[in-house]
Scaffold this motif. Sequence first.
Motif, PDB file in Angstrom:
ATOM      1  N   LYS A  34       0.812  -1.221   0.000  1.00  0.00           N
ATOM      2  CA  LYS A  34       0.000   0.000   0.000  1.00  0.00           C
ATOM      3  C   LYS A  34       0.845   1.270   0.000  1.00  0.00           C
ATOM      4  N   ARG A  35       2.151   1.101  -0.021  1.00  0.00           N
ATOM      5  CA  ARG A  35       3.015   2.279   0.011  1.00  0.00           C
ATOM      6  C   ARG A  35       2.852   3.122  -1.246  1.00  0.00           C
ATOM      7  N   ILE A  36       2.876   4.431  -1.028  1.00  0.00           N
ATOM      8  CA  ILE A  36       2.846   5.311  -2.185  1.00  0.00           C
ATOM      9  C   ILE A  36       4.272   5.443  -2.729  1.00  0.00           C
ATOM     10  N   PRO A  37       4.429   5.530  -4.049  1.00  0.00           N
ATOM     11  CA  PRO A  37       5.778   5.739  -4.596  1.00  0.00           C
ATOM     12  C   PRO A  37       6.310   7.107  -4.178  1.00  0.00           C
ATOM     13  N   CYS A  38       7.622   7.195  -3.996  1.00  0.00           N
ATOM     14  CA  CYS A  38       8.244   8.459  -3.633  1.00  0.00           C
ATOM     15  C   CYS A  38       7.909   9.527  -4.679  1.00  0.00           C
ATOM     16  N   PRO A  39       7.448  10.695  -4.236  1.00  0.00           N
ATOM     17  CA  PRO A  39       7.107  11.766  -5.191  1.00  0.00           C
ATOM     18  C   PRO A  39       8.294  12.211  -6.039  1.00  0.00           C
ATOM     19  N   SER A  40       9.494  12.034  -5.516  1.00  0.00           N
ATOM     20  CA  SER A  40      10.680  12.506  -6.246  1.00  0.00           C
ATOM     21  C   SER A  40      11.236  11.462  -7.203  1.00  0.00           C
ATOM     22  N   CYS A  41      11.338  10.213  -6.734  1.00  0.00           N
ATOM     23  CA  CYS A  41      12.025   9.224  -7.553  1.00  0.00           C
ATOM     24  C   CYS A  41      11.192   7.979  -7.814  1.00  0.00           C
ATOM     25  N   GLY A  42      10.025   7.861  -7.178  1.00  0.00           N
ATOM     26  CA  GLY A  42       9.147   6.741  -7.474  1.00  0.00           C
ATOM     27  C   GLY A  42       9.442   5.472  -6.706  1.00  0.00           C
ATOM     28  N   SER A  43      10.447   5.504  -5.864  1.00  0.00           N
ATOM     29  CA  SER A  43      10.816   4.306  -5.114  1.00  0.00           C
ATOM     30  C   SER A  43       9.826   4.047  -3.976  1.00  0.00           C
ATOM     31  N   THR A  44       9.617   2.772  -3.662  1.00  0.00           N
ATOM     32  CA  THR A  44       8.790   2.454  -2.499  1.00  0.00           C
ATOM     33  C   THR A  44       9.655   1.923  -1.356  1.00  0.00           C
ATOM     34  N   SER A  45      10.959   2.012  -1.542  1.00  0.00           N
ATOM     35  CA  SER A  45      11.870   1.620  -0.474  1.00  0.00           C
ATOM     36  C   SER A  45      11.900   2.731   0.576  1.00  0.00           C
ATOM     37  N   ARG A  46      11.806   2.324   1.829  1.00  0.00           N
ATOM     38  CA  ARG A  46      11.654   3.339   2.869  1.00  0.00           C
ATOM     39  C   ARG A  46      12.785   3.297   3.897  1.00  0.00           C
ATOM     40  N   LEU A  47      13.004   4.459   4.460  1.00  0.00           N
ATOM     41  CA  LEU A  47      13.936   4.570   5.561  1.00  0.00           C
ATOM     42  C   LEU A  47      13.154   5.172   6.728  1.00  0.00           C
ATOM     43  N   PHE A  48      13.088   4.441   7.815  1.00  0.00           N
ATOM     44  CA  PHE A  48      12.296   4.916   8.940  1.00  0.00           C
ATOM     45  C   PHE A  48      13.192   5.547   9.996  1.00  0.00           C
ATOM     46  N   GLU A  49      12.781   6.697  10.433  1.00  0.00           N
ATOM     47  CA  GLU A  49      13.520   7.323  11.519  1.00  0.00           C
ATOM     48  C   GLU A  49      12.583   7.427  12.710  1.00  0.00           C
TER      49      GLU A  49
END
Length: 127
Positions: free
Chosen positions: A24-39
């Motif tokens: 259900k992740r939205i693609p990154c608005p800048s690069c389209g990636s759905t890989s995430r980094l959580f802080e």
Amino acid sequence: MVDIVKCNKCGGVINEASDVALAKRIPCPSCGSTSRLFEKSLIIKVGIVTSNKMKGKHANEKKPFIEEFSGKDLFRKTGQLMDKIRVIDRGNDLYQEIVTEPRTGIVIRSCIEPLSKHTEHGSAKKP
Ligand SMILES: [Zn+2]
């Protein structure tokens, strides 16, 4: 407390909950990636203007397992008041310090290191 979700590819902040399912992740608005980094919310709280201190303690322990400071701090290099967040996380052996320029939100200092190796300030005490 809000978790910061960032794109793992380009580092852009994504306005999405950290517990959203992969599909259900939205693609990154800048690069389209759905890989995430959580802080963790404890690491970055941009926009806090008042100083506050937080300590977390287990009932059977003398030392707090986590200490957090956030507020204004004088940055010597420029003589400006900066937003500073400092977290001493004994439970995870982590020392984190993030200084941001309050008007722009630009991070001017970011320090994350094992607490056991942190000796810069008086806050690090030998066990
Ligand atoms: Zn991206």
